[in-house]
Design a protein around this motif. Structure first.
Motif, PDB file in Angstrom:
ATOM      1  N   TYR A 116       0.824  -1.212   0.000  1.00 21.40           N
ATOM      2  CA  TYR A 116       0.000   0.000   0.000  1.00 21.40           C
ATOM      3  C   TYR A 116       0.856   1.260   0.000  1.00 21.40           C
ATOM      4  O   TYR A 116       0.477   2.291   0.528  1.00 21.40           O
ATOM      5  CB  TYR A 116      -0.964  -0.036   1.196  1.00 21.40           C
ATOM      6  N   ARG A 117       2.031   1.185  -0.632  1.00 16.81           N
ATOM      7  CA  ARG A 117       2.978   2.295  -0.552  1.00 16.81           C
ATOM      8  C   ARG A 117       2.487   3.539  -1.270  1.00 16.81           C
ATOM      9  O   ARG A 117       2.957   4.631  -1.014  1.00 16.81           O
ATOM     10  CB  ARG A 117       4.334   1.882  -1.124  1.00 16.81           C
ATOM     11  N   LEU A 118       1.511   3.377  -2.184  1.00 12.91           N
ATOM     12  CA  LEU A 118       1.049   4.536  -2.946  1.00 12.91           C
ATOM     13  C   LEU A 118      -0.075   5.273  -2.237  1.00 12.91           C
ATOM     14  O   LEU A 118      -0.622   6.224  -2.751  1.00 12.91           O
ATOM     15  CB  LEU A 118       0.580   4.083  -4.331  1.00 12.91           C
ATOM     16  N   ARG A 119      -0.455   4.809  -1.058  1.00 10.20           N
ATOM     17  CA  ARG A 119      -1.644   5.399  -0.418  1.00 10.20           C
ATOM     18  C   ARG A 119      -1.322   6.396   0.682  1.00 10.20           C
ATOM     19  O   ARG A 119      -2.052   6.500   1.645  1.00 10.20           O
ATOM     20  CB  ARG A 119      -2.508   4.275   0.153  1.00 10.20           C
ATOM     21  N   ARG A 120      -0.238   7.115   0.578  1.00 10.55           N
ATOM     22  CA  ARG A 120       0.091   8.160   1.547  1.00 10.55           C
ATOM     23  C   ARG A 120       0.074   7.660   2.994  1.00 10.55           C
ATOM     24  O   ARG A 120      -0.562   8.226   3.861  1.00 10.55           O
ATOM     25  CB  ARG A 120      -0.899   9.326   1.427  1.00 10.55           C
TER      26      ARG A 120
END
Lengths: 356, 275
Positions: B91-95
């Protein structure tokens, strides 16, 4: 603009894409209401500049992205919500994506292993596939020991061994040097013909697309602009964008037309031209010097640049406020220097027109 | 200063650094083999202190506690930390970077604060619920909390170094979610998991401060034993324990190095073509 339905496959379809769209977070429509049909056993290419949506379309086929709307059918089965691992589709990735923890043999066998095929059969099929691709000497190597071209072949074998309905190839040759690339183009083409498998190939290189494809689709801003055979698209591009992308350089605007000819910045050109608003002069059809008088339309131009290319010489010409590129096979004709004025001839025969 | 003398000076500095790093350890190891009870005079080689050490029930008990604590806490930590490291990657792209920061904060928190806080926390729970009385149980929980960020960090770093298309390739090649975990994720993560397990072990074996605050009367570990022993003066017996600990840490660091250098661990991307 051409009707996207033009250029249907000759055989039954392996892939049908109906009114399919996909947007990403920033509201960019990567794929915009695309309709497409790819026939079984076809070598089909998605061609376009970067950001045109060709890779997204490929990922939709693989199931790595889900469409916002529309429907994708592969091998007669609707793919709504079907995850990648349940599709009879395999991909050759741009980076090849070989598993670093497995040697070549175990990379190739991965798909069969996941489907529960027994070890003996996996071994046998791996051996046969490796021989077909010409990598049987590499089976026990580690991935880290392979060169770029070898990785490409392993990635191809790993996908083909599963005998998918459709093989997807995402710019698989773009990381290789020109020489190797040319050889692999031929090999891929030969392999596809021999296996009779449907290939969908993504590239931004129009020459590669023309050499390899049975049919191709040219994409721009998420839409398919034209579908057809390479020669049909090259010789009769459906839009200025397609013509430019296919490498055409000479566009002569048509100001007015009547029954016997057209008015252009070059002057009046006699003949029956097509209905588009630009003439598409192919460099090799422009006649120079004495030959210019053998065709109906003859005018004068100044040489701005001369590029000797071995088999041909290219002249960059200035004429009527336009720049034209002419290319002539070298057969011992007199050469022209920069600044000289020469005669140029244009024939209506074989000259297409194109509209924006 | 000429280039040559500068090089000499730098080389001298490097040796000096090594001396300060390793001389104290060497002294401890050296005197653990002393035949007499002295840290000043060496009277010949002997294994007396090791014999004494292994016949001392208190030390054997502490050793067993240390090993049990280290193994249990490290096993729990690699499971939790591994999942956490993967979750942060997935989930690294979810801030969520602030969440990661929250998890890594205990790494830089002073041990004494952390230890006291854990102690107070466990006592509070024990008083109300009658569980979590001080002992190996509380120590395991405390150790897991400081091991988890290290494991998550190592696993996450390994995942970030992988070609993202590998994840898609495994899906494309018919691997179901469970098969992806079993045949792709675990094997490619195994070097990171093994080395973070070894790191967790050494962190646990080394820890004195947090152990001290969360231990119970029956759960003395080697560092705690050493600390109480040296209140009566440094004996060669303590030197012998320390030597064993130094040896085990060296051994684990060596294994970690070997694991990281395996060919499958080094080729994290497919772009390192060598044609």
């Amino acid at each position: 603009m051409a009707d996207p339905a033009v250029g249907s496959p000759r055989t039954e379809s392996a892939i049908r894409v109906d009114a399919t769209s996909k947007s990403f977070e920033r509201g960019v429509r990567a794929v915009d209401a695309v309709n497409l049909e790819v026939g079984a056993g076809e070598f089909f290419t998605l061609l376009g500049p970067s950001g045109c949506g060709k890779t997204t379309l490929l990922r939709l086929l693989a199931g790595l992205e889900q469409p916002d709307s529309g429907r994708i059918t592969i091998g007669g089965q609707v793919m709504d919500g079907v995850p990648p691992h349940r599709r009879s589709v395999n991909t050759v990735f741009q980076s090849y994506a070989l598993f670093p923890h497995r040697n070549v043999r175990r990379n190739i066998g991965f798909g069969l292993e996941m489907r529960g095929i027994d070890a003996g059969e996996i071994d046998e099929r791996t051996q046969r596939m490796a021989e077909l691709i010409g990598i049987d000497g590499l089976l026990d190597r580690e991935v880290a020991q392979l060169s770029g071209g070898q990785r490409q072949r392993v990635a191809l074998a790993r996908a083909l061994i599963n005998e998918p309905d459709v093989l997807l190839l995402d710019e698989p040759l773009s990381a290789l040097d020109a020489d190797l690339r040319g050889r692999l183009q031929l090999e891929l083409k030969r392999l596809q013909r021999r296996l009779g498998m449907t290939f969908v190939f993504v590239t931004h290189d129009q020459e590669e697309a023309m050499v390899m494809s049975d049919r191709m689709a040219v994409l721009d801003a998420g839409r398919i602009v034209q579908v057809g055979t390479p020669d049909a698209i090259y010789e009769a591009p459906a839009a200025l964008f397609v013509a430019r992308f296919m490498g055409h350089q000479n566009f002569v605007p048509i100001h007015a037309r009547d029954a016997t000819g057209v008015e252009t910045p070059l002057g009046r050109l006699e003949g029956a031209f097509g209905a588009g608003d630009h003439l598409l002069l192919r460099p090799e059809t422009i006649r120079l010097d004495d030959e210019a008088q053998t065709v109906p339309n003859c005018f004068e131009a100044t040489v701005e640049e001369r590029l000797y290319r071995g088999e041909t010489t290219e002249y960059r010409l200035a004429c009527g406020g336009l720049r034209l590129l002419a290319s002539r096979a070298n057969r011992g004709q007199p050469e022209h220097r920069v600044g000289e004025t020469i005669r140029v001839g244009v024939s209506p025969h074989g000259t297409a027109t194109v509209s924006d | 200063m000429t280039g040559r003398s500068l090089a000499l000076a730098l080389r001298g500095f490097w040796y000096l650094l090594l001396v300060f790093l390793y001389a104290p350890l060497a002294v401890v190891v050296f005197y653990s083999f002393n035949a007499i009870n002295s840290s000043a005079r060496f009277a010949g080689f002997s294994l007396t202190w090791y014999e004494q050490l292994f016949s001392n029930d208190a030390i054997i008990g502490a050793l067993l506690n240390t090993v049990a604590l280290a193994l249990t806490s490290s096993l729990i930590a690699i499971v939790i930390g591994g999942m956490l490291g993967y979750g942060f990657y997935r989930y690294r792209l979810r801030r969520l970077s602030w969440l990661i920061w929250l998890i890594y904060l205990p790494m830089v928190m002073p041990d004494i604060i952390f230890g006291i806080a854990e102690m107070i926390f466990f006592i509070a729970i024990d008083e109300r619920l009658g569980i979590l009385g001080p002992g190996l149980g509380t120590m395991i929980i405390a150790h897991v909390t400081f091991q988890v960020p290290f494991v998550a960090l190592l696993v996450n770093a390994r995942l970030l170094a992988l070609d993202p298309q590998l994840f898609e390739a495994s899906q494309d090649l018919y691997a179901s979610p469970w098969q992806r975990a079993r045949f792709f994720l675990l094997p490619v993560l195994s070097p990171a998991i093994v080395s973070s397990f070894l790191l967790a072990l050494t962190l646990s074996i080394d820890d004195f401060v947090i152990s001290f605050f969360t231990a119970g009367p029956e759960s003395t570990t080697l560092p705690i034993y050493i600390w109480s022993a040296i209140k009566k003066g440094v004996t060669p017996e303590v030197n012998a324990i320390a030597t064993l600990m130094i040896g085990s840490v060296f051994f684990m660091a060596l294994i970690s190095l070997v694991v990281q250098r395996r060919p499958s661990a080094s080729s994290t991307t497919n772009r390192s073509a060598s044609s």
